[in-house]
Design a protein around this motif. Sequence first.
Motif, PDB file in Angstrom:
ATOM      1  N   VAL A  33      35.898  47.981  34.218  1.00 40.53           N
ATOM      2  CA  VAL A  33      36.609  46.701  34.111  1.00 40.53           C
ATOM      3  C   VAL A  33      37.234  46.582  32.724  1.00 40.53           C
ATOM      4  O   VAL A  33      38.395  46.195  32.568  1.00 40.53           O
ATOM      5  N   VAL A  34      36.440  46.938  31.718  1.00 37.99           N
ATOM      6  CA  VAL A  34      36.954  46.860  30.354  1.00 37.99           C
ATOM      7  C   VAL A  34      38.118  47.829  30.163  1.00 37.99           C
ATOM      8  O   VAL A  34      39.092  47.522  29.477  1.00 37.99           O
ATOM      9  N   LEU A  73      41.166  46.152  31.635  1.00 39.52           N
ATOM     10  CA  LEU A  73      41.619  45.079  30.739  1.00 39.52           C
ATOM     11  C   LEU A  73      42.273  45.669  29.496  1.00 39.52           C
ATOM     12  O   LEU A  73      43.268  45.145  28.993  1.00 39.52           O
ATOM     13  N   ASP A  74      41.703  46.776  29.043  1.00 39.31           N
ATOM     14  CA  ASP A  74      42.252  47.431  27.863  1.00 39.31           C
ATOM     15  C   ASP A  74      43.665  47.948  28.130  1.00 39.31           C
ATOM     16  O   ASP A  74      44.573  47.774  27.317  1.00 39.31           O
ATOM     17  N   ILE A  99      38.510  42.104  41.134  1.00 35.60           N
ATOM     18  CA  ILE A  99      37.631  43.251  40.975  1.00 35.60           C
ATOM     19  C   ILE A  99      36.400  43.100  41.856  1.00 35.60           C
ATOM     20  O   ILE A  99      35.756  42.043  41.873  1.00 35.60           O
ATOM     21  N   SER A 100      36.113  44.141  42.572  1.00 35.45           N
ATOM     22  CA  SER A 100      34.917  44.140  43.413  1.00 35.45           C
ATOM     23  C   SER A 100      33.679  44.013  42.530  1.00 35.45           C
ATOM     24  O   SER A 100      33.633  44.511  41.412  1.00 35.45           O
ATOM     25  N   THR A 101      32.684  43.331  43.054  1.00 33.85           N
ATOM     26  CA  THR A 101      31.488  43.078  42.247  1.00 33.85           C
ATOM     27  C   THR A 101      30.687  44.350  41.978  1.00 33.85           C
ATOM     28  O   THR A 101      29.761  44.342  41.184  1.00 33.85           O
ATOM     29  N   LYS A 102      31.043  45.430  42.645  1.00 25.66           N
ATOM     30  CA  LYS A 102      30.248  46.652  42.478  1.00 25.66           C
ATOM     31  C   LYS A 102      30.837  47.616  41.450  1.00 25.66           C
ATOM     32  O   LYS A 102      30.249  48.655  41.156  1.00 25.66           O
ATOM     33  N   VAL A 103      31.994  47.283  40.946  1.00 20.64           N
ATOM     34  CA  VAL A 103      32.629  48.153  39.956  1.00 20.64           C
ATOM     35  C   VAL A 103      31.836  48.108  38.650  1.00 20.64           C
ATOM     36  O   VAL A 103      31.409  47.041  38.237  1.00 20.64           O
ATOM     37  N   PRO A 104      31.613  49.263  38.022  1.00 19.10           N
ATOM     38  CA  PRO A 104      30.906  49.199  36.733  1.00 19.10           C
ATOM     39  C   PRO A 104      31.720  48.456  35.676  1.00 19.10           C
ATOM     40  O   PRO A 104      32.949  48.549  35.640  1.00 19.10           O
ATOM     41  N   TYR A 105      31.006  47.761  34.830  1.00 15.88           N
ATOM     42  CA  TYR A 105      31.625  46.933  33.789  1.00 15.88           C
ATOM     43  C   TYR A 105      32.504  47.754  32.852  1.00 15.88           C
ATOM     44  O   TYR A 105      33.559  47.295  32.404  1.00 15.88           O
ATOM     45  N   GLY A 106      32.088  48.972  32.578  1.00 18.82           N
ATOM     46  CA  GLY A 106      32.870  49.838  31.691  1.00 18.82           C
ATOM     47  C   GLY A 106      34.280  50.058  32.225  1.00 18.82           C
ATOM     48  O   GLY A 106      35.249  50.113  31.470  1.00 18.82           O
ATOM     49  N   MET A 164      36.715  42.678  22.245  1.00 16.93           N
ATOM     50  CA  MET A 164      37.928  42.450  23.016  1.00 16.93           C
ATOM     51  C   MET A 164      37.935  40.970  23.358  1.00 16.93           C
ATOM     52  O   MET A 164      36.995  40.471  23.962  1.00 16.93           O
TER      53      MET A 164
END
Lengths: 169, 185
Positions: free
Chosen positions: B140-141, B144-145, B131-138, B63
């Motif tokens: 976030v993607v 964005l997707d 985005i809060s720093t504690k959100v899992p990266y998955g 991405m």
Amino acid sequence: MPKIKKKRVGFVLDMTPLVDIGFLLLTFFMFTAKFKSEAEAEQKFVIERPTASADTSKVPENNLATIKIGVDTVYQDTSYYYSLSNENVRLTVWDQQENLTDEMRQKRLLKVPLETLDGLIRNTRAASVKTRFAIDADRSIEYKWIEDLMDVMQRNNATAFNFVTEKKQ
Amino acid sequence: MAGGTGGLGGGGGGKEKRGSLAPKRKKKKRVGFYLDMTPLVDIAFLLLTFFMFTTTMAQPQVMEMSIPPERQEQVDVKQSELLNIRVRHDSQIFYNIGLDAPQALDISELRNLAVNENLRQKNRLITALKISTKVPYGFVVRILDELNLAELDINSQLLIDGLERERKFALVPMTEEDITEIEGL
């Protein structure tokens, strides 16, 4: 009388179709096979990539700098890992980078803290402007790791990069 | 016909010495050349299994992402043209435009929201993603997707209106104010 003439050597099966299919598959796998790079061979953790909708863009093969973030396991903590696909660039960058031990310089996948990563990205940018960056992180990792990394990349002017994802099923 | 018989006769005459072999051949009912292919097949399958196990089928995709270069200058933004999307530490999404009160939003509605708001404001809308720093990266993607998917619809709609899409999107770090504002919702 005919029994003696036959000289039966054993059970004979026509293997031709089997061999045909066997070789077909063999050639297919030989042509599609992509071998692990040495950096990947050193990787001791598994990355569960985040899923995204189908995209045709693939990970670039050449001049790629990969920043991996392996999620913590029983054996190791979450950390950044850095690898470069171009061997020449890698040697230059590894040499230029300070505070690396000789043992670390032998490795192709470096386990580094954020401060070192900053230097590595800067050196990579200096060594080759063509290098593209990819972030390959585990989907369960906290966003903080990505945010910090993006800050570092922004500081080093590596403003275009890729997130490595997996196709959503 | 006559020539054929003559030929056969001649042949028979020439093979008189091997006459003893001829009847044997006829009996054998030869089906073709036979070669023992077992070692060949062994090696072939060995290689086949090797390649099957070493190959990785699903190539990962990427991405693309770009962030603005570091700049000190401040850009003033009209509040009415600012779409704030904030993601709380428990992955709950909130959105608001300008100074409106934040509203909770499910990720499945995100795409529609982005499309509608962008079309309403034509090209002027700026999307700020905090985005809060504690959100899992998955997650976030995934966000964005969804926003990338919305881009497709926006693009095609704006093209009908004869406008070229200019995407204005920023990933903004969350401030203390943001955190307190959406905390109790």
